[in-house]
Design an enzyme around this catalytic site. Structure first.
Site, mmCIF file in Angstrom:
data_model
loop_
_atom_site.group_PDB
_atom_site.id
_atom_site.type_symbol
_atom_site.label_atom_id
_atom_site.label_comp_id
_atom_site.label_asym_id
_atom_site.label_seq_id
_atom_site.Cartn_x
_atom_site.Cartn_y
_atom_site.Cartn_z
ATOM 1 N N LYS A 107 1.165 8.817 5.154
ATOM 2 C CA LYS A 107 0.047 8.475 4.256
ATOM 3 C C LYS A 107 -1.232 8.993 4.898
ATOM 4 O O LYS A 107 -1.299 9.126 6.132
ATOM 5 C CB LYS A 107 -0.052 6.953 4.075
ATOM 6 C CG LYS A 107 -0.682 6.550 2.766
ATOM 7 C CD LYS A 107 0.318 6.640 1.631
ATOM 8 C CE LYS A 107 -0.288 6.310 0.290
ATOM 9 N NZ LYS A 107 0.752 6.229 -0.751
ATOM 10 N N GLY A 219 -1.409 -4.699 -16.498
ATOM 11 C CA GLY A 219 -1.866 -3.317 -16.374
ATOM 12 C C GLY A 219 -1.527 -2.528 -17.624
ATOM 13 O O GLY A 219 -0.563 -2.845 -18.344
ATOM 14 N N GLY A 221 -2.177 1.171 -17.398
ATOM 15 C CA GLY A 221 -2.530 2.506 -16.904
ATOM 16 C C GLY A 221 -1.338 3.434 -16.982
ATOM 17 O O GLY A 221 -0.457 3.278 -17.832
#
Ligand code: NAD
Length: 428
Positions: A107, A219, A221
């Site tokens: 990451k 959510g 999205g």
């Protein structure tokens, strides 16, 4: 990115420790996998539009690459911390392992706020991050991707810089590129579809026809909208969704007991997944408080917004009717809530399995770039279905054979595979 009282890396290590105990891992393997293999801290000087130079701090953490090149996104956030990046890198290792793709975990992050930066300044950060790290990244050792507040344009700037430094075309260096510039068809849909491939298999296991089920989402999205698209195609009915309202700085739930109409709601939703509540009311939706999504009398709950949303405080509100929770978001369930969910025998589809469609498709993007040959969308989605369904079956088998909670089963498989790869390489 974490608040100061919560250290995500300590949480990731505690999760690992408990799985290491279940697997009875030897001390050397524990010492290796509890920490990241490599960690880079960089300073990125950028000439700002006002002529001054500002120095941004950035990171790249490679948790483990025993199973293949490290893979993971890069986030831009003003509150980014190295411990968040460390935790996310570790979680990427487990996610790639549970869906059995030949990749490790990584990451990256840069402490910055894109809201306050011009396009040119953001381009400077992208190019600077790659220049600092180019020796440690690449299609064969570490492949970045978009994450919070980074997008396909950022990926293209990073690719362009990497190719300029290396003096060759290497589109497999990064994923999440625009389609036509090395991006894969199906990537936009992949995470949401992956959630529903899991739900479909769990319903089969419970012997419930999808057409007899209802769902409620947190959510609206990217993940939620494509999950709803596929769930509706297999005849499920969504009766509630929720979203964040930027203007009111709070969340709302939108309910239609006859079932929401995806296209109708998309027509009144902004690009951040925020629904216009006046227009929704006009279309016959009940507008309820933000947490109403969790207390609906549905068969399936799909948190697909944020981390830490099902907690010890609200887990008791989950209806007795709920049979499946599918974690579209990363880390939406707090450990205290997990205990209660396990006790109630709700079928948990944990994040590392449920939302792994995205990274699986990113892997397909990398494969296509390396071959310089791109697949049709149906082929991408078909391969995604196979990969996710196989992963579900492995987790379900482990869950049943050891009589353990599904999240533990997924972790046991993932950590076991990574530990085995380390042993086979002679590292431990
Ligand atoms: P998105 O930004 O497209 O959508 C987020 C949605 O959540 C929006 O509708 C927003 O209004 C809503 N939301 C935000 N705060 C809320 C709150 N307090 N209450 C209710 N709704 C709220 O993000 P996305 O790409 O759909 O990602 C959602 C989650 O899935 C994140 O946890 C992300 O890390 C995870 N995830 C995404 C992908 C991917 O490929 N997009 C892959 C794996 C995991």
């Amino acid at each position: 990115m974490a608040d100061k009282s919560f250290n995500p890396f300590e949480m990731a290590q505690a999760q690992f420790d408990s799985v290491a105990d279940m697997l009875d891992l030897e001390q050397g393997t524990r010492d290796l996998l509890r920490f990241n293999q490599r960690e880079f801290h960089v300073s990125i000087p950028v000439r700002m539009d006002d002529g001054n130079v500002q120095v941004f701090r950035g990171f790249r953490v490679q948790h483990n690459d025993a199973r293949g090149p490290a893979k993971g996104g890069i986030r831009f956030h003003p509150m980014e911390t190295i411990d968040t990046v460390r935790a996310l890198a570790m979680w990427m290792t487990w996610k790639c392992a549970v869906v059995d793709i030949p990749l490790g975990g990584a990451k990256g992050g840069v402490i910055c706020d894109p809201h306050n930066l011009s396009q040119r300044e953001q381009e400077g950060i992208c190019r600077g991050w790659v220049r600092q790290l180019s020796k440690n990244l690449g299609p064969l050792n570490d492949v970045p991707a978009p994450d919070v507040m980074t997008n396909p344009q950022h990926m293209l700037w990073m690719l362009d810089e990497y190719e300029a430094v290396r003096g060759e075309k290497l589109p497999g260096f990064i994923t999440g590129k625009p389609v036509g510039m090395g991006g894969s068809l199906g990537r936009t849909e992949a995470t949401g579809y992956g959630v529903i491939f899991n739900v479909r298999e769990a319903l089969k296991e419970l012997d419930i026809p999808p057409a007899d089920t209802t769902a409620s989402f947190q959510g609206f999205g990217n993940v939620a909208q494509y999950a709803i698209e596929l769930y509706t195609q297999i005849w499920g009915k969504v009766i509630c969704v929720s979203c964040w309202d930027q203007q009111d700085q709070t969340s709302y739930s939108f309910r239609k007991s006859g079932g929401i109409d995806l296209e109708e709601l998309q027509g009144i939703t902004d690009r951040f997944g925020g629904i216009d509540k006046d227009k929704a009311e006009g279309l016959g939706y009940e507008v309820l408080p933000g947490d109403a999504w969790i207390e609906q009398d549905v068969d399936i709950l799909i948190p697909a917004a944020l981390e830490n949303q099902i907690t010890g405080d609200n887990v008791g509100k989950i209806s007795d009717k709920v049979k499946i929770i599918a974690e579209g978001a990363n880390g939406p369930t707090a450990p205290e809530a997990d205990k209660e969910i396990a006790k109630r025998d709700i079928f948990m589809l944990p994040d590392l399995l449920a939302n792994a469609g995205g990274v699986t498709c990113s892997y397909f993007e990398q494969v296509q770039c390396n071959m310089n040959y791109f697949w049709e969308k149906d082929e991408v989605i078909g391969k995604l279905d196979t990969q996710i369904t196989n992963a579900f079956e492995a987790v379900n088998e482990m869950r049943k054979s050891k009589d353990i909670y599904a999240r533990d089963a997924a972790y046991v498989i993932a950590v076991g595979r990574v530990a085995e790869a380390c042993r086979e390489r002679g590292w431990v």
